[in-house]
Design an enzyme around this catalytic site. Structure first.
Site, PDB file in Angstrom:
ATOM      1  N   SER A   1      -8.891   2.646   4.568  1.00 55.13           N
ATOM      2  CA  SER A   1      -8.028   3.169   3.657  1.00 55.13           C
ATOM      3  C   SER A   1      -7.264   2.198   2.753  1.00 55.13           C
ATOM      4  O   SER A   1      -6.456   2.776   1.788  1.00 55.13           O
ATOM      5  CB  SER A   1      -6.962   4.496   4.050  1.00 55.13           C
ATOM      6  OG  SER A   1      -6.154   3.595   4.993  1.00 55.13           O
TER       7      SER A   1
ATOM      8  N   SER B   1      -8.746   0.618   8.815  1.00 56.28           N
ATOM      9  CA  SER B   1      -8.480   0.815   7.436  1.00 56.28           C
ATOM     10  C   SER B   1      -7.977  -0.857   6.788  1.00 56.28           C
ATOM     11  O   SER B   1      -7.675  -0.901   5.755  1.00 56.28           O
ATOM     12  CB  SER B   1      -7.315   1.713   7.016  1.00 56.28           C
ATOM     13  OG  SER B   1      -7.666   3.104   7.263  1.00 56.28           O
TER      14      SER B   1
ATOM     15  N   LYS C   1       0.777  -1.116   0.042  1.00 60.57           N
ATOM     16  CA  LYS C   1       0.133   0.140   0.110  1.00 60.57           C
ATOM     17  C   LYS C   1       1.045   1.085   0.042  1.00 60.57           C
ATOM     18  O   LYS C   1       1.801   1.177   0.588  1.00 60.57           O
ATOM     19  CB  LYS C   1      -0.853  -0.030   1.435  1.00 60.57           C
ATOM     20  CG  LYS C   1      -1.792   1.379   1.345  1.00 60.57           C
ATOM     21  CD  LYS C   1      -2.421   1.000   2.655  1.00 60.57           C
ATOM     22  CE  LYS C   1      -3.479   2.131   2.906  1.00 60.57           C
ATOM     23  NZ  LYS C   1      -3.994   1.913   4.358  1.00 60.57           N
TER      24      LYS C   1
END
Length: 477
Positions: free
Chosen positions: A148, A172, A71
């Site tokens: 996220s 997230s 990520k």
């Protein structure tokens, strides 16, 4: 290896295939690149890659040659430009070194093929940054994959990757796991090192790990990357045995509290999520566990006020530090409206406000710890609804101030942030399904440092309520 064959295998199976020589790491990487190229135009989960060749990795790690992505937030790889979902960083800034976790991913043998999308600086429960565009849920392209860690979730759910890095400051990892039908473990604070860039990301709320499709991948990866690094603030005892062994052994008899009212945000809870939790509660009783309705007593208003302070002070510091380092002026051309609003509010905070927030967090930790003296686990929905529509959480909405944006996010995710504050481990499992075929995530929270309890029970639930054969609308092959 065909992409369709690759997509059927989790990380553990792929690693075994490569070790046996039945397939080479190069063949698996080629299949993964083809898989990523297949689904990327539909879900938009990558912001960089797929790379022509994976980043350097150990050939003898437990996951040697298994395709992977990181990520684009917090964790970074040497020489790979990072953007954190924001135009403030332009086309990306190459980092000089690996973070400690990235080095552990490499030692585990994970073959990194790209970077996955994040909302701007991570403060959203969906993944639709202006900088990189909207990520879509492979179960329904009109829905959000959550955030996220939505880029990672979309690609793992679509079977383009067996596992991908994720992090979690208020849900997230678990929110996209729920929206995309994945296993999402947020480990305990201190279980996975955040170094060397951070000691306590987001005042200690931020935790690093990954998203997987199977519990055994979750356990095996935690075995590979957990543990203290020099300079870390926390040093947890090592587990009594490998987490992978916990999956196979299964759980002891547990006392489980079932709760379906949000801890924070005060948003409504979809009856389908309540029904999924109650159904799982009945399954747990059939497995021999003791389940009853109960919850720790928390002051939701004080919690939300304190959590807002933590997030906005973190965003203000991040925006100002990056802007100063790059010599740019933060503004509408490089920051989304709600990021500017939150950073503006963060700049008004005093040291006394931070200490006041920490007092609330301390009270929360003590209340939850006392509750766990009676109950081994807390069973809740992961999200207030199975998922949200794409565009529902518009971070570039100029009508929202910092509190308005916070309330919008946690109105959809009222169950996850408590364990970030307490530091306790929590896991989302895809244990329910809607009439539309969307997954419903169910969350289990454990006492501090009790990942073993969560993983053992997750293994039992995977066997009792299997999800491996479910396929999203967009999937490789």
């Amino acid at each position: 290896m065909k992409p369709s064959e690759y997509a059927e295998l989790d990380a553990t199976a792929l690693a075994a295939l490569i070790r046996s020589g039945e397939s080479s790491a190069d063949e698996v990487a080629q299949a993964a690149v083809a898989a990523l190229e297949d689904v990327q135009p539909k879900v938009n989960g990558l912001v960089s890659g797929p790379f022509e060749r994976p980043l350097e990795h150990a050939a003898d790690g437990p996951f040697a040659g298994v395709p992977f992505a990181i990520k684009d937030l917090i964790t970074h790889a040497a020489g790979v430009p990072t953007r954190s979902g924001t135009r403030l960083l332009g086309d990306g800034v190459p980092m000089p070194t690996d973070t400690y976790l990235m080095a552990r991913f490499r030692r585990a043998g994970l073959a990194t093929l790209g970077l996955t999308a994040t909302p701007e600086l991570g403060f959203n429960a969906n993944t639709e940054a202006v900088a990189t565009g909207s990520v879509r849920n492979p179960w329904d392209l009109d829905r959000s994959p959550g955030g996220s860690s939505g880029g990672s979730a979309a690609l793992v759910a679509a079977r383009a990757l067996p596992v991908a890095h994720a992090n979690d400051g208020g849900g997230s990892i678990r929110i996209p796991a729920a929206a995309c039908g994945l296993v999402g473990l947020k480990p305990s604070q201190g279980r996975v090192t955040p170094g060397p860039d951070y000691a306590d990301p987001l005042l200690g709320l931020g935790i690093e790990f990954a998203l997987t499709r199977t519990v055994r991948d979750c356990a095996g990866l935690l075995d590979a990357v957990h543990g203290y690094a020099a300079g870390d603030r926390y040093r947890l005892p090592d587990p009594a045995r490998p987490y992978a062994d916990e999956v196979r052994a299964g759980s002891r008899t547990l006392r489980i509290a079932l709760h379906t009212e949000p801890f924070t945000g005060n948003g409504p809870v979809d009856p389908r999520c309540v029904a999924a939790v109650e159904s799982v509660g009945r399954t747990l009783e059939e497995l021999g566990h003791h389940v009853e309705r109960a919850a720790p007593a928390l002051d939701a208003d004080a919690f939300d006020d304190a959590n807002l302070v933590a997030w906005c002070s973190f965003l203000a510091d991040g925006v100002d530090t990056l802007a100063a380092a790059l010599g740019v002026e933060p503004g509408p051309d490089n920051l989304e409206a709600t990021t500017r609003a939150c950073a503006d509010f963060g700049r008004t905070l005093r040291a006394a406000d931070i200490y006041a927030a920490e007092r609330v967090f301390n009270t929360t930790r003590r209340a939850v710890a006392a509750f766990h003296e009676t109950y081994d686990l807390v069973l809740t929905p992961t999200m207030n609804a199975p998922n949200t529509a794409a565009g529902h959480l518009n971070a570039d909405d100029p009508s929202l101030d910092a509190r308005g944006w916070y309330d919008r996010i946690f109105g959809t995710a009222g169950f996850t942030a408590v364990s970030n504050v307490t530091g306790n481990p929590a896991i989302s499992l895809p244990l329910g399904t809607t009439a539309e075929g969307w997954p419903i995530g169910v969350q289990l929270m454990a006492p501090y440092a009790e990942e073993a309890t969560l993983i053992a029970l997750a293994g039992d639930l995977e066997r009792a309520l299997p999800w491996a054969d479910r396929r999203p609308a967009v999937a490789v092959g």
